[in-house]
Design an enzyme around this catalytic site. Structure first.
Site, PDB file in Angstrom:
ATOM      1  N   SER A 190      31.680  -1.022 125.257  1.00 52.56           N
ATOM      2  CA  SER A 190      31.481   0.304 124.686  1.00 52.56           C
ATOM      3  C   SER A 190      29.996   0.519 124.361  1.00 52.56           C
ATOM      4  CB  SER A 190      32.380   0.481 123.460  1.00 52.56           C
ATOM      5  OG  SER A 190      32.400   1.820 123.030  1.00 52.56           O
ATOM      6  N   ASP A 408      39.970   4.964 131.392  1.00 53.45           N
ATOM      7  CA  ASP A 408      39.101   5.315 130.262  1.00 53.45           C
ATOM      8  C   ASP A 408      38.276   6.548 130.599  1.00 53.45           C
ATOM      9  OD1 ASP A 408      37.291   5.350 128.132  1.00 53.45           O
ATOM     10  OD2 ASP A 408      36.010   3.827 129.063  1.00 53.45           O
ATOM     11  N   HIS A 464      39.724   1.874 127.401  1.00 49.49           N
ATOM     12  CA  HIS A 464      38.311   1.773 127.051  1.00 49.49           C
ATOM     13  C   HIS A 464      37.884   0.345 126.722  1.00 49.49           C
ATOM     14  CE1 HIS A 464      34.375   2.969 125.777  1.00 49.49           C
ATOM     15  NE2 HIS A 464      34.574   2.592 124.534  1.00 49.49           N
TER      16      HIS A 464
END
Length: 490
Positions: A190, A408, A464
């Site tokens: 991320s 994602d 994600h």
């Protein structure tokens, strides 16, 4: 932009004032520059831990005013020979415990029998500690159980955070010299797509000028990484088209009317504006972490003001509505199968339990309340793209693994492939499937230049944070890659 920057400075100043008051309220005593403890059991886990867990603090900065907390878990296979991985969870401000418990660590919550008052931990058979020694670091300062002894030290940003990570690792290795010979990798997902390459650059620079201890740096790993703010977020339109979230007609119209620019649109371009409005209408009610999973209604709440100024940079989850539910004595009826976000509630209850903090050897008075993701960091978002850091590292001989959960929409794999393509690497092995237990687990492509080696892999049906959704497949992927085998090997 000038107004936004002024507002950011004001908000940061207010944050620093609040931090100053908080530090003044608590009598925080730093016990030396470093401390470590071997943890043999934890509340919620039956019996002794079947792996070696160490927790501790490392002081960095002038006077060691920054105290970074870490969880270190030795490899369950061969700690003397297996790689050493520094893991940085994204956010910024999401605790290393989030990466440990929900993604790649050897513990997870038993969602079937846990409750607010009794959280039960299970052993995760697909932990990356099966193949590596991992330091889970609460960084930057203010994240997890990390804290500072002065309010000024809470002010940080992309580059300062990376420098602090490097100094942490230097000091940690000085007290753990047996791991100096192990291959070293820096990893994260991320928002860590910004900070990890900068941290690797810091380590590389230190090695080149002979800063002790010299580190056996071999490369880095990134999962669904925010890398280039514009490229990553601009790719959401094409991703939505590929996933049938928008029509062919809308996609073709937006390409023509917006000329491929979907973020910084011309407000006088009515046709483009209309296309983007329809795009947002089509995607507004999706679960953005995994488009095939249901959206959790209780997490639909506004972002705080700081995040609104950086809507595309801060990727931490919004815990506002989670906090509203902390006083509930039972879980909602649709837990746990209907909504993954409920899983995150448990970490707050577990980590804020005093018996848990005693077991982890948390310093009393150092943290008023633990948050899985701290939304109030005094953080300077100064690097909008880490692509140049990737370019700088291309001639250093490092290995790179980039993986993306293919469902994602926060950081779509489409944008990741775009910035990788901009590095102008040679395709050594073209796009092909990779397998686990005879089933397609994703797709991979291998790039190479004279000294650079980069593997990209999608993880099929993952979101994600890919290991959270597909732990078995992700362990197989990283095991092969760390062993210098192609991801598609079986």
């Amino acid at each position: 932009m000038a107004i936004s920057r002024s507002l950011i400075h004001i908000i940061n100043a207010l944050h620093l004032l609040l931090l100053h008051l908080a530090v003044s309220q608590y009598n925080i005593v730093t016990v030396g520059s470093q401390s470590s403890n071997i943890i043999r059991s934890l509340p919620g886990f039956s019996g002794n831990l079947p792996f070696k867990l160490e927790t501790g603090y490392v002081g960095v900065g002038d006077g060691d005013e920054i105290q970074l907390f870490y969880y270190f878990i030795e490899s369950e296979r061969n700690p003397e020979e297996d790689p050493l991985v520094l893991w940085l969870t994204g956010g910024p401000g999401c605790s290393a415990f989030s990466g440990l418990i929900y993604e790649i660590g050897p513990l997870t919550f038993d969602y079937e029998i846990s409750s607010w008052n009794s959280t039960t931990l299970l052993y995760n058979p697909y932990s990356w500690t099966k193949v590596a020694n991992i330091i889970f670091l609460d960084a930057p300062v203010g994240t997890g159980f990390s804290y500072a002894t002065t309010w000024q030290a809470y002010y940080t940003g992309d580059r300062l955070s990376a420098a602090t990570n490097y100094n942490f690792l230097r000091k940690w290795l000085m007290t753990h010299p047996k791991f100096l010979k192990n291959p070293l990798y820096v990893a994260g997902d991320s928002f860590s797509g910004i900070v990890v390459p900068i941290t690797v650059q810091e380590i590389n620079n230190g090695n080149e000028v002979g800063v002790e201890p010299l580190m056996n740096l071999k490369g880095y790993m990134l999962g669904n990484p925010l890398t280039d703010e514009h490229v990553d977020h601009n790719s959401k339109v094409e991703f939505s088209y590929r996933k049938a979230l928008i029509s062919d007609q809308l996609y073709e119209s937006a390409k023509i009317n917006c000329k491929g620019e979907y973020i910084n649109i011309d407000i006088e371009n009515a046709l483009c504006r209309k296309d983007i409005e329809i795009f947002h209408e089509c995607t507004a009610n999706l679960s953005i972490s995994h488009i095939l999973e249901p959206q959790c209604p209780v997490t639909a709440s506004p972002r705080p003001a700081l995040l609104k100024l950086h809507p595309s940079r801060a990727l931490i989850e919004d815990d506002h509505s989670i906090n509203l539910l902390l006083s509930l004595s039972h879980l909602p009826n649709d837990h746990p199968s209907m909504c993954r976000d409920f899983h995150y509630f448990y970490s707050g209850y577990w980590a804020n339990d005093q018996t848990v903090q005693n077991a982890l050897q948390i310093r009393k008075g150092s943290k008023e309340r633990w948050s899985r993701c701290n939304r109030t960091l005094a953080y300077n978002f100064e690097v909008s793209s880490s692509t140049d850091y990737h370019r700088n590292l291309m001639n250093k001989g490092y290995r790179v693994l980039v993986y993306s959960g293919d469902q994602d929409i926060i950081v779509p794999y489409v944008g990741t492939l775009e910035w990788i393509g901009a590095l102008n690497l040679t395709v050594a092995h073209a796009w092909k499937p990779w397998f686990v237990d005879g089933q397609v687990a994703g797709y991979t492509v291998h790039y190479r230049s004279k000294k650079h080696d980069l593997t990209f892999a999608t993880v099929k049906d993952a979101g994600h944070t890919a290991p959270e959704y597909k732990p078995k497949e992700c362990l197989a992927m990283v095991d092969r890659w760390l062993a210098h085998k192609p991801v598609y090997s079986q």
